[in-house]
Design a protein around this motif. Structure first.
Motif, PDB file in Angstrom:
ATOM      1  N   SER A   1      10.410  45.767  31.967  1.00 32.62           N
ATOM      2  CA  SER A   1      11.736  46.539  32.207  1.00 32.62           C
ATOM      3  C   SER A   1      12.925  45.667  31.482  1.00 32.62           C
ATOM      4  CB  SER A   1      11.941  46.502  33.722  1.00 32.62           C
ATOM      5  OG  SER A   1      11.126  46.981  34.515  1.00 32.62           O
TER       6      SER A   1
ATOM      7  N   ARG B   1      31.800  61.370  37.687  1.00 36.88           N
ATOM      8  CA  ARG B   1      32.210  61.857  36.183  1.00 36.88           C
ATOM      9  C   ARG B   1      31.935  63.518  36.287  1.00 36.88           C
ATOM     10  NH1 ARG B   1      30.907  57.353  32.984  1.00 36.88           N
ATOM     11  NH2 ARG B   1      30.092  58.601  31.319  1.00 36.88           N
TER      12      ARG B   1
ATOM     13  N   LEU C   1      17.156  42.914  28.049  1.00 41.51           N
ATOM     14  CA  LEU C   1      17.755  41.786  28.705  1.00 41.51           C
ATOM     15  C   LEU C   1      17.173  40.428  28.232  1.00 41.51           C
ATOM     16  CD1 LEU C   1      17.961  43.765  32.138  1.00 41.51           C
ATOM     17  CD2 LEU C   1      19.618  43.413  30.332  1.00 41.51           C
TER      18      LEU C   1
ATOM     19  N   ASN D   1      31.091  56.732  38.322  1.00 42.02           N
ATOM     20  CA  ASN D   1      31.515  56.088  37.379  1.00 42.02           C
ATOM     21  C   ASN D   1      32.026  54.644  37.427  1.00 42.02           C
ATOM     22  OD1 ASN D   1      32.797  55.664  34.882  1.00 42.02           O
ATOM     23  ND2 ASN D   1      34.904  56.442  35.676  1.00 42.02           N
ATOM     24  N   VAL D   2      30.611  54.056  37.387  1.00 41.54           N
ATOM     25  CA  VAL D   2      30.760  52.405  37.924  1.00 41.54           C
ATOM     26  C   VAL D   2      29.446  52.014  37.103  1.00 41.54           C
ATOM     27  CG1 VAL D   2      31.572  52.445  40.066  1.00 41.54           C
ATOM     28  CG2 VAL D   2      29.220  52.601  40.016  1.00 41.54           C
ATOM     29  N   ASP D   3      29.523  50.615  36.532  1.00 42.83           N
ATOM     30  CA  ASP D   3      28.621  50.057  35.843  1.00 42.83           C
ATOM     31  C   ASP D   3      27.328  49.970  36.849  1.00 42.83           C
ATOM     32  OD1 ASP D   3      30.267  49.381  33.894  1.00 42.83           O
ATOM     33  OD2 ASP D   3      29.816  47.244  33.919  1.00 42.83           O
ATOM     34  N   MET D   4      26.232  50.369  36.162  1.00 41.64           N
ATOM     35  CA  MET D   4      25.008  50.703  36.816  1.00 41.64           C
ATOM     36  C   MET D   4      23.572  50.251  36.174  1.00 41.64           C
ATOM     37  SD  MET D   4      23.727  53.872  39.050  1.00 41.64           S
ATOM     38  CE  MET D   4      25.467  54.520  39.368  1.00 41.64           C
ATOM     39  N   ILE D   5      22.747  49.498  36.849  1.00 36.73           N
ATOM     40  CA  ILE D   5      21.359  49.641  36.423  1.00 36.73           C
ATOM     41  C   ILE D   5      20.156  50.175  37.095  1.00 36.73           C
ATOM     42  CG2 ILE D   5      21.277  47.050  37.502  1.00 36.73           C
ATOM     43  CD1 ILE D   5      19.624  46.041  35.058  1.00 36.73           C
ATOM     44  N   GLU D   6      19.242  50.739  36.295  1.00 40.79           N
ATOM     45  CA  GLU D   6      18.156  51.222  37.005  1.00 40.79           C
ATOM     46  C   GLU D   6      17.147  49.862  37.428  1.00 40.79           C
ATOM     47  OE1 GLU D   6      18.564  55.338  34.570  1.00 40.79           O
ATOM     48  OE2 GLU D   6      16.901  53.760  34.203  1.00 40.79           O
TER      49      GLU D   6
ATOM     50  N   LEU E   1      14.405  60.562  31.005  1.00 42.90           N
ATOM     51  CA  LEU E   1      14.076  61.895  31.417  1.00 42.90           C
ATOM     52  C   LEU E   1      13.782  62.643  30.097  1.00 42.90           C
ATOM     53  CD1 LEU E   1      15.887  61.918  34.712  1.00 42.90           C
ATOM     54  CD2 LEU E   1      13.451  61.134  34.345  1.00 42.90           C
TER      55      LEU E   1
ATOM     56  N   GLU F   1       5.480  44.192  35.389  1.00 46.41           N
ATOM     57  CA  GLU F   1       6.571  45.448  35.547  1.00 46.41           C
ATOM     58  C   GLU F   1       8.082  44.842  35.102  1.00 46.41           C
ATOM     59  OE1 GLU F   1       7.754  46.571  39.295  1.00 46.41           O
ATOM     60  OE2 GLU F   1       8.046  48.601  38.782  1.00 46.41           O
TER      61      GLU F   1
ATOM     62  N   ARG G   1      31.744  53.278  31.937  1.00 44.55           N
ATOM     63  CA  ARG G   1      31.130  52.312  32.797  1.00 44.55           C
ATOM     64  C   ARG G   1      29.787  52.141  31.700  1.00 44.55           C
ATOM     65  NH1 ARG G   1      27.791  55.607  31.146  1.00 44.55           N
ATOM     66  NH2 ARG G   1      26.802  57.336  32.060  1.00 44.55           N
ATOM     67  N   ASN G   2      29.288  50.800  31.926  1.00 40.78           N
ATOM     68  CA  ASN G   2      27.848  50.438  31.240  1.00 40.78           C
ATOM     69  C   ASN G   2      26.719  50.798  32.147  1.00 40.78           C
ATOM     70  OD1 ASN G   2      29.244  49.210  29.162  1.00 40.78           O
ATOM     71  ND2 ASN G   2      29.074  47.016  30.049  1.00 40.78           N
ATOM     72  N   LYS G   3      25.846  51.489  31.379  1.00 40.32           N
ATOM     73  CA  LYS G   3      24.637  51.863  32.018  1.00 40.32           C
ATOM     74  C   LYS G   3      23.550  51.058  31.324  1.00 40.32           C
ATOM     75  CE  LYS G   3      23.697  55.979  29.966  1.00 40.32           C
ATOM     76  NZ  LYS G   3      22.514  56.334  29.157  1.00 40.32           N
ATOM     77  N   ILE G   4      22.527  50.379  32.217  1.00 42.07           N
ATOM     78  CA  ILE G   4      21.284  49.717  31.566  1.00 42.07           C
ATOM     79  C   ILE G   4      20.358  50.688  32.104  1.00 42.07           C
ATOM     80  CG2 ILE G   4      19.912  47.810  31.602  1.00 42.07           C
ATOM     81  CD1 ILE G   4      22.542  46.118  31.600  1.00 42.07           C
ATOM     82  N   ASN G   5      19.405  51.380  31.276  1.00 46.44           N
ATOM     83  CA  ASN G   5      18.454  52.188  31.916  1.00 46.44           C
ATOM     84  C   ASN G   5      17.024  52.051  31.644  1.00 46.44           C
ATOM     85  OD1 ASN G   5      19.854  53.294  29.510  1.00 46.44           O
ATOM     86  ND2 ASN G   5      18.263  54.906  29.849  1.00 46.44           N
ATOM     87  N   SER G   6      16.301  52.364  32.342  1.00 46.12           N
ATOM     88  CA  SER G   6      14.841  52.051  32.163  1.00 46.12           C
ATOM     89  C   SER G   6      13.926  53.069  32.066  1.00 46.12           C
ATOM     90  CB  SER G   6      14.310  51.045  33.374  1.00 46.12           C
ATOM     91  OG  SER G   6      12.895  50.756  33.111  1.00 46.12           O
ATOM     92  N   VAL G   7      14.544  54.301  32.564  1.00 48.46           N
ATOM     93  CA  VAL G   7      14.016  55.768  32.770  1.00 48.46           C
ATOM     94  C   VAL G   7      14.395  56.728  31.616  1.00 48.46           C
ATOM     95  CG1 VAL G   7      15.447  56.675  34.339  1.00 48.46           C
ATOM     96  CG2 VAL G   7      12.872  57.341  34.009  1.00 48.46           C
TER      97      VAL G   7
END
Lengths: 361, 248
Positions: free
Chosen positions: A92, B12, A98, B61-66, A219, A88, A211-217
């Motif tokens: 991801s 945000r 990554l 509004n912060v860096d974030m990972i799921e 929607l 899993e 902001r940086n976002k790293i997403n796995s979902v």
């Protein structure tokens, strides 16, 4: 010329990672790879790095997911069923792009299986394991030196492709000792430089950027299709052009061609020498990358003389399937194998090769 | 004229997808306000869970990972090791933290990972549509315990603060609630103390926020707020389980 040292495979793998600039290792004990975390526990902190003995393989790969997202070079190692447990997290890492390096010191399976060397994770590492459309980049060294060199390079390949790279060795290479030259230690990416080198990494926005976002979902599923088509798959198409590596031997005039990787390739070479003494000429294709599989190697087979292509492997024909795809029906195929942690001997390969050739007359 | 109140710019500009009466919005905003007031927004990194708040990066509004389901504390520990001065936190629901992620939460506490965990306990699985959680109360109905949770079939609800506080390096453990203005003010103080614990490098900080899920509880929002007082707090008592001198 750098000094040669006699090293156990598992320890050499660890030092190669440190030399490549890896300062984050997370792992959970499992035989036959325990010397990797043990070496890291001794040496990585001394090198200014971080070692955590994780509470499980699920946690190991999750530490990796976090450390890689934060921009660090990081590695975990395990064996077969432990790698199965990580799937899993590996998937991801792939969809989140990554980079990380994973060493799989293979043992017999399925289930808890055996602790003896095997190559039965071929399909798991090359074609999935994880859910969804995804690939690992997979290297398969056949000596400790080659493993060291591949691990050293794997961190660059992982960063280039932003994809996990698996070094797939069997338990024999992990447990034996050979002389190795450890490559030069690379400079380590410092924390302050991460955001310049990896602008996608999570470093905190410092109130200077979005902001940086790293997403796995996803929607919105239309976006997931776009991500796979436009971000993930073009990388794999490039990988299929740039990454396949193999070694060929004695293909010209060969009556049959062995295809073998890892320690099995070394045993196959011994069998080739024994067969040659009996006047039977055999060629060898040794894939060094299992994914992408070196399809082009099979174009070099001598079509005037070769009657059959034989997969010599420690699994139930898992690699044979890729060989058939690469051959596209040009040659008949056969399988010489042992499984469950049993090894082939040169003499067994000789006898079974003669039986294959005899059956074709 | 000096403003007496402003909406935090750390949220945000986006309408949330959360249901009316859901506590996530309050929890998000408290965490963001605290980070702004502490001057730590720019160094904050959040690990979001599998659950309704998985896409919290739409709002915070912060860096974030799921994170993969339940693994947020391990993911956060990996991040914190790379960015030791970051304000790293996990934001997890009860299914994510107490069920599938039970191992990671205990071992992060045991190692004293220098991170904060904000645990949204609403006693039910929200995103998947109202199934029983490890924190679902005895007698409470959920789609996978339609007659109400009974002891014989489903066992007892887990009190996570009480479990986590047995780990010596979980130096700050507090349970708060988000159902009344007074409780919300206490919750904000607890969130601030958790980040202060991290800033001072004291160890692991764990804040449980009793929350409402009116949709899956089948209640009007106002009724759900009362239900937190009437049913949840008696089983999940509010208060500090551990708090280091340095942040009191």
């Amino acid at each position: 010329m750098a000094e040669k040292k006699l090293m156990k495979g598992n320890e050499a793998f660890a030092v190669a990672a440190i030399a490549a600039g890896c300062r984050y290792y997370f792992g959970y004990p499992i035989t036959p790879q325990n010397e990797v975390p043990e070496y890291m526990a001794r040496e990585l902190r001394a090198a200014g790095g971080h070692f955590i003995q994780a509470e499980s393989e699920l946690a190991s790969i999750s530490f990796i997911y976090g450390a890689a997202a934060a921009g660090a070079r990081c590695m975990t190692s395990s064996s077969s069923i432990g790698i199965a447990l990580m799937q899993e997290g590996i998937g991801s890492c792939i969809i989140c792009e990554l980079p990380c390096v994973i060493i799989n010191v293979m043992r017999g399976g399925p289930g808890i299986g055996s602790i003896q060397p095997a190559q039965a994770d071929y399909t798991m590492v090359t074609k999935g394991g994880m859910n969804g459309d995804a690939h690992n980049i997979v290297y398969a060294p056949s000596t400790i030196q080659e493993a060291v060199d591949m691990i050293y390079k794997a961190f660059d390949v992982a960063d280039d492709y932003r994809n996990p790279v698996i070094i797939c060795v069997d338990g024999m290479i992990g447990q034996m000792m050979e002389p190795v030259v450890v490559p030069e230690f690379k400079p380590v990416l410092e924390e302050k430089d991460i955001e310049k080198v990896k602008p996608w990494a999570l470093c905190g926005h410092k109130n200077k950027r979005d902001r940086n976002k790293i997403n796995s979902v996803w929607l919105d599923h239309t976006e997931l299709e776009v991500a796979i088509n436009e971000r993930i798959w073009p990388k794999y198409e490039r990988a299929m052009k740039e990454l396949p590596e193999w070694e060929s031997k004695n293909l010209e005039g060969a009556e049959a061609v062995f295809v073998a990787y890892g320690s099995t390739a070394r045993i196959a070479v011994e069998a080739m020498e024994l067969l040659e003494e009996e006047g039977i000429k055999i060629g060898l294709i040794r894939p060094k990358t299992l994914w992408p599989f070196p399809d082009a190697a099979f174009d070099e087979i001598d079509k005037e003389t070769t009657k059959v292509v034989i997969s010599v492997e420690l699994s139930m024909g898992q690699m044979l399937q890729d060989i058939k795809l690469a051959l596209e029906g040009r040659y008949p195929t056969a399988l010489i194998n042992r499984v469950g942690g049993m090894l082939l001997t040169p003499n067994e390969i000789v006898e079974r090769t003669k039986a294959v050739l005899g059956g074709m007359k | 004229m000096k403003p007496v109140f402003e909406y935090t710019n750390a949220m945000r500009d986006k309408i949330t997808h959360y249901c009316p009466g859901c506590s996530h919005g309050v929890a998000h905003r408290l965490i963001m306000e605290v980070l702004v007031e502490r001057g730590e927004l720019g160094k904050a990194i959040c690990v979001s869970p599998v659950g309704c708040s998985i896409t919290a990066h739409q709002y915070m509004n912060v860096d974030m990972i799921e994170s993969p389901h339940g693994r947020a504390p391990a993911v956060a520990a990996g991040i914190k090791r790379v960015h030791p001065k970051g304000a790293v936190f996990t934001y997890q629901g009860d299914g994510d933290l107490a069920s599938i992620g039970g191992n990671e939460i205990l071992h992060s506490a045991e190692r004293g990972e220098n991170i904060c965990t904000f645990f949204i306990n609403n006693a039910i699985y929200g995103m998947t549509g109202g199934q029983m959680a490890p924190t679902t109360l005895i007698g409470m109905k959920a789609t996978t315990c339609p007659a109400g949770r009974d002891l014989d079939n489903y066992g007892m609800p887990m009190r996570m603060c009480e479990i986590v506080q047995t780990m010596d390096l979980a130096v700050y453990v507090e349970r708060v609630a988000l159902n009344t203005p007074a409780h919300i003010r206490q919750a904000k103080k607890a969130i601030n103390r958790a980040f202060e614990v991290q800033k001072q490098g004291l160890g692991y900080a764990f804040v449980e926020l009793l929350s409402a899920c009116p949709t899956n509880w089948g209640m009007q929002p106002a009724k759900a707020m009362e239900w937190v007082d009437k049913s949840m707090i008696p089983y999940y008592p509010l208060g500090q389980f551990r708090c280091p001198e340095e942040v009191k």
